[in-house]
Write a protein that holds these residues in place. Structure first.
Motif, PDB file in Angstrom:
ATOM      1  N   THR A 185      13.118 -51.231 -82.995  1.00 49.54           N
ATOM      2  CA  THR A 185      14.193 -52.200 -83.224  1.00 49.54           C
ATOM      3  C   THR A 185      13.920 -53.493 -82.479  1.00 49.54           C
ATOM      4  OG1 THR A 185      15.899 -50.535 -83.638  1.00 49.54           O
ATOM      5  CG2 THR A 185      16.647 -52.672 -82.825  1.00 49.54           C
ATOM      6  N   VAL A 186      13.564 -53.392 -81.203  1.00 45.30           N
ATOM      7  CA  VAL A 186      13.309 -54.589 -80.403  1.00 45.30           C
ATOM      8  C   VAL A 186      12.089 -55.337 -80.932  1.00 45.30           C
ATOM      9  CG1 VAL A 186      12.740 -55.465 -78.108  1.00 45.30           C
ATOM     10  CG2 VAL A 186      14.409 -53.617 -78.362  1.00 45.30           C
ATOM     11  N   GLU A 187      11.031 -54.606 -81.281  1.00 48.53           N
ATOM     12  CA  GLU A 187       9.818 -55.258 -81.764  1.00 48.53           C
ATOM     13  C   GLU A 187      10.067 -55.978 -83.094  1.00 48.53           C
ATOM     14  OE1 GLU A 187       5.083 -54.467 -81.668  1.00 48.53           O
ATOM     15  OE2 GLU A 187       6.372 -52.739 -82.044  1.00 48.53           O
ATOM     16  N   LYS A 188      10.820 -55.358 -84.003  1.00 46.72           N
ATOM     17  CA  LYS A 188      11.131 -56.013 -85.280  1.00 46.72           C
ATOM     18  C   LYS A 188      12.023 -57.232 -85.076  1.00 46.72           C
ATOM     19  CE  LYS A 188      10.662 -51.921 -88.258  1.00 46.72           C
ATOM     20  NZ  LYS A 188      11.376 -50.956 -89.128  1.00 46.72           N
ATOM     21  N   ALA A 189      12.989 -57.114 -84.153  1.00 51.77           N
ATOM     22  CA  ALA A 189      13.862 -58.254 -83.859  1.00 51.77           C
ATOM     23  C   ALA A 189      13.054 -59.399 -83.273  1.00 51.77           C
ATOM     24  CB  ALA A 189      14.965 -57.820 -82.897  1.00 51.77           C
ATOM     25  N   LYS A 210      25.510 -59.903 -83.941  1.00 52.66           N
ATOM     26  CA  LYS A 210      24.905 -58.947 -84.872  1.00 52.66           C
ATOM     27  C   LYS A 210      24.005 -57.970 -84.132  1.00 52.66           C
ATOM     28  CE  LYS A 210      26.815 -61.038 -88.333  1.00 52.66           C
ATOM     29  NZ  LYS A 210      27.963 -60.430 -89.054  1.00 52.66           N
ATOM     30  N   SER A 211      23.888 -56.777 -84.675  1.00 57.15           N
ATOM     31  CA  SER A 211      23.032 -55.756 -84.086  1.00 57.15           C
ATOM     32  C   SER A 211      21.573 -56.030 -84.423  1.00 57.15           C
ATOM     33  CB  SER A 211      23.421 -54.368 -84.602  1.00 57.15           C
ATOM     34  OG  SER A 211      22.465 -53.400 -84.219  1.00 57.15           O
ATOM     35  N   ALA A 212      20.683 -55.771 -83.456  1.00 59.60           N
ATOM     36  CA  ALA A 212      19.253 -55.965 -83.685  1.00 59.60           C
ATOM     37  C   ALA A 212      18.687 -54.961 -84.683  1.00 59.60           C
ATOM     38  CB  ALA A 212      18.492 -55.868 -82.369  1.00 59.60           C
ATOM     39  N   LEU A 266      17.298 -67.219 -72.802  1.00 60.30           N
ATOM     40  CA  LEU A 266      16.916 -65.891 -72.329  1.00 60.30           C
ATOM     41  C   LEU A 266      17.757 -64.833 -73.040  1.00 60.30           C
ATOM     42  CD1 LEU A 266      15.419 -63.988 -70.363  1.00 60.30           C
ATOM     43  CD2 LEU A 266      17.292 -64.371 -68.740  1.00 60.30           C
ATOM     44  N   ILE A 267      17.090 -63.923 -73.734  1.00 65.62           N
ATOM     45  CA  ILE A 267      17.766 -62.832 -74.441  1.00 65.62           C
ATOM     46  C   ILE A 267      17.512 -61.528 -73.692  1.00 65.62           C
ATOM     47  CG2 ILE A 267      17.851 -61.486 -76.573  1.00 65.62           C
ATOM     48  CD1 ILE A 267      16.998 -64.033 -78.050  1.00 65.62           C
ATOM     49  N   ARG A 268      18.580 -60.830 -73.379  1.00 68.43           N
ATOM     50  CA  ARG A 268      18.459 -59.546 -72.697  1.00 68.43           C
ATOM     51  C   ARG A 268      18.961 -58.438 -73.620  1.00 68.43           C
ATOM     52  NH1 ARG A 268      20.079 -59.391 -66.507  1.00 68.43           N
ATOM     53  NH2 ARG A 268      21.999 -58.639 -67.436  1.00 68.43           N
ATOM     54  N   PHE A 269      18.185 -57.372 -73.679  1.00 67.80           N
ATOM     55  CA  PHE A 269      18.549 -56.216 -74.484  1.00 67.80           C
ATOM     56  C   PHE A 269      19.107 -55.118 -73.591  1.00 67.80           C
ATOM     57  CE2 PHE A 269      16.056 -58.064 -77.864  1.00 67.80           C
ATOM     58  CZ  PHE A 269      16.679 -57.592 -79.008  1.00 67.80           C
ATOM     59  N   GLY A 270      20.256 -54.573 -73.992  1.00 68.77           N
ATOM     60  CA  GLY A 270      20.783 -53.382 -73.364  1.00 68.77           C
ATOM     61  C   GLY A 270      20.457 -52.189 -74.246  1.00 68.77           C
ATOM     62  N   GLU A 271      21.186 -51.105 -74.063  1.00 75.48           N
ATOM     63  CA  GLU A 271      20.911 -49.914 -74.855  1.00 75.48           C
ATOM     64  C   GLU A 271      21.307 -50.106 -76.324  1.00 75.48           C
ATOM     65  OE1 GLU A 271      22.503 -46.375 -73.210  1.00 75.48           O
ATOM     66  OE2 GLU A 271      21.478 -46.581 -71.300  1.00 75.48           O
ATOM     67  N   SER A 272      22.388 -50.840 -76.570  1.00 73.53           N
ATOM     68  CA  SER A 272      22.837 -51.010 -77.955  1.00 73.53           C
ATOM     69  C   SER A 272      23.297 -52.438 -78.253  1.00 73.53           C
ATOM     70  CB  SER A 272      23.982 -50.034 -78.263  1.00 73.53           C
ATOM     71  OG  SER A 272      25.064 -50.242 -77.372  1.00 73.53           O
ATOM     72  N   THR A 273      23.253 -53.312 -77.271  1.00 73.85           N
ATOM     73  CA  THR A 273      23.715 -54.688 -77.450  1.00 73.85           C
ATOM     74  C   THR A 273      22.665 -55.657 -76.915  1.00 73.85           C
ATOM     75  OG1 THR A 273      24.831 -54.679 -75.289  1.00 73.85           O
ATOM     76  CG2 THR A 273      26.128 -54.004 -77.208  1.00 73.85           C
ATOM     77  N   SER A 274      22.858 -56.925 -77.193  1.00 77.18           N
ATOM     78  CA  SER A 274      21.990 -57.974 -76.662  1.00 77.18           C
ATOM     79  C   SER A 274      22.839 -59.210 -76.405  1.00 77.18           C
ATOM     80  CB  SER A 274      20.850 -58.295 -77.637  1.00 77.18           C
ATOM     81  OG  SER A 274      21.367 -58.680 -78.907  1.00 77.18           O
ATOM     82  N   ASP A 275      22.376 -60.065 -75.501  1.00 75.26           N
ATOM     83  CA  ASP A 275      23.108 -61.298 -75.222  1.00 75.26           C
ATOM     84  C   ASP A 275      22.129 -62.428 -74.923  1.00 75.26           C
ATOM     85  OD1 ASP A 275      22.491 -61.338 -72.301  1.00 75.26           O
ATOM     86  OD2 ASP A 275      23.820 -59.609 -72.214  1.00 75.26           O
ATOM     87  N   ALA A 283      19.438 -64.680 -87.302  1.00 79.45           N
ATOM     88  CA  ALA A 283      20.289 -65.783 -87.761  1.00 79.45           C
ATOM     89  C   ALA A 283      21.406 -66.047 -86.762  1.00 79.45           C
ATOM     90  CB  ALA A 283      20.876 -65.465 -89.135  1.00 79.45           C
ATOM     91  N   ALA A 284      21.957 -64.975 -86.162  1.00 84.81           N
ATOM     92  CA  ALA A 284      23.013 -65.136 -85.162  1.00 84.81           C
ATOM     93  C   ALA A 284      22.473 -65.803 -83.899  1.00 84.81           C
ATOM     94  CB  ALA A 284      23.621 -63.775 -84.816  1.00 84.81           C
TER      95      ALA A 284
END
Length: 323
Positions: free
Chosen positions: A174-178, A112-114, A86-95, A122-123
């Motif tokens: 950014t999210v869509e490309k990631a 790495k930044s999205a 499960l990947i969660r996106f915040g305003e500038s980070t993800s985990d 890759a990360a």
């Protein structure tokens, strides 16, 4: 997910395609799986039997969809048979959090930044491989929980008025490309779903609303959202925006909202608005712990402040309760 059967199809890809059918509906029959994947019923039956033998799926009596002739055999996910990423996106980070049959592991920041989708993907791949080695069981499904509406075809369902906001439009891109880059890197579809809707489905299938025909799960994080489940299936509406209570009007003369409306709940209640209002009320910024202690002590100012928030949120929810 539709799969083309050919020499490059692998067992893992076929299993992933079949399992993806259970993402929004926990119970499916063979005809439904064949229709959604585009695979022949012979292939679907073989894959379903394999997943049943492994314990990933279980056979249930009857089917939620009536079919002519003899009753259809229905299949259901057996809780968390395989680990899920499960990947969660915040305003500038993800985990990344890995959820296994024994429960979730702690969230691990993605280094790495999205905004750099190739390096970000890759990360993520490196973290997933580390989790595979640790769990000794492959992660067959990766899900991205997005803090914005998602259409039925898995793309951001953003109104044109919001896209005109340069900062937000950049975030959505950014999210869509990631998302696209990660699907290509993993060579399998990655599910993109609204975070509040995902939480609602989780509560309906595995949590407090288990066994209930219809449920609404309210999420309060950076803002307000909710997931609606009816008859065991996630209800997202034709455009994927069902449950977006943040954009229900609660004040006719309120501020203009990014969605194009005016006086939406989102214009009055977000974490930033709340933080600023509390700082004004008490003359200094408060930490979440301090705010919680004030409520626990039934501080009059804090009680009045949060009761007002509750009343505003209730106005946005009232339409759901009456529908």
């Amino acid at each position: 997910m539709t799969v083309t059967r050919g020499p490059r199809s692998s067992a893992a890809l076929l299993e992933t395609a079949v399992l993806s059918c259970f993402d929004t509906a926990p119970t499916q029959n063979r005809a439904e799986v064949a229709r959604r994947t585009g695979l022949s019923r012979t292939v679907v039956t073989s894959v379903l039997n394999t997943l049943v033998d492994r314990g990933t799926l279980t056979v249930v009596a009857g089917s939620p969809v009536r079919t002519p002739g003899r009753p259809a055999i229905a299949y259901q996910l057996r809780a968390f048979a395989d680990p899920v990423g499960l990947i969660r996106f915040g305003e500038s980070t993800s985990d990344l959090t890995v959820v296994s049959p024994t429960g979730p592991y702690s969230a691990v920041p993605i280094s790495k930044s999205a905004t750099q989708p190739d390096r970000w993907a890759a990360a993520v791949l490196e973290l997933l491989e580390q989790a595979d080695n640790k769990n000794r069981s492959p992660i067959r499904q990766v899900v991205i929980a997005a803090p914005f509406p998602v259409s039925r075809d898995g793309h951001p369902a953003i109104p044109a008025s919001a896209v005109r906001n340069e900062r937000l439009a950049g975030y959505f891109r950014t999210v869509e490309k990631a998302h696209a880059r990660l699907s290509a890197t993993l060579r399998q579809p990655v599910v993109l779903v609204n975070d509040a809707q995902l939480a609602g489905l989780g509560e309906a299938v595995f949590g407090a609303a288990t066994g209930v025909h219809s449920s609404v799960h309210l999420s309060v994080r950076h803002g307000f959202g909710c997931g609606i489940v009816i008859g065991g299936r996630l209800f997202t509406g034709p455009g994927g925006t069902a449950g977006e209570i943040a954009h229900v009007q609660i004040s006719a003369d309120g501020r203009e909202c990014l969605c194009g409306g005016r006086g939406c709940l989102a214009t009055l209640l977000t974490s930033k608005h709340t933080d600023r209002a509390l700082a004004t009320l008490y003359g200094r910024p408060l930490t979440p712990i301090e705010a919680n202690e004030l409520v626990t002590a039934r501080d009059p100012l804090a009680m009045e402040f949060y009761q007002d928030i509750g009343h505003k949120a209730a106005r946005a929810l009232a339409g759901l309760a009456q529908s």
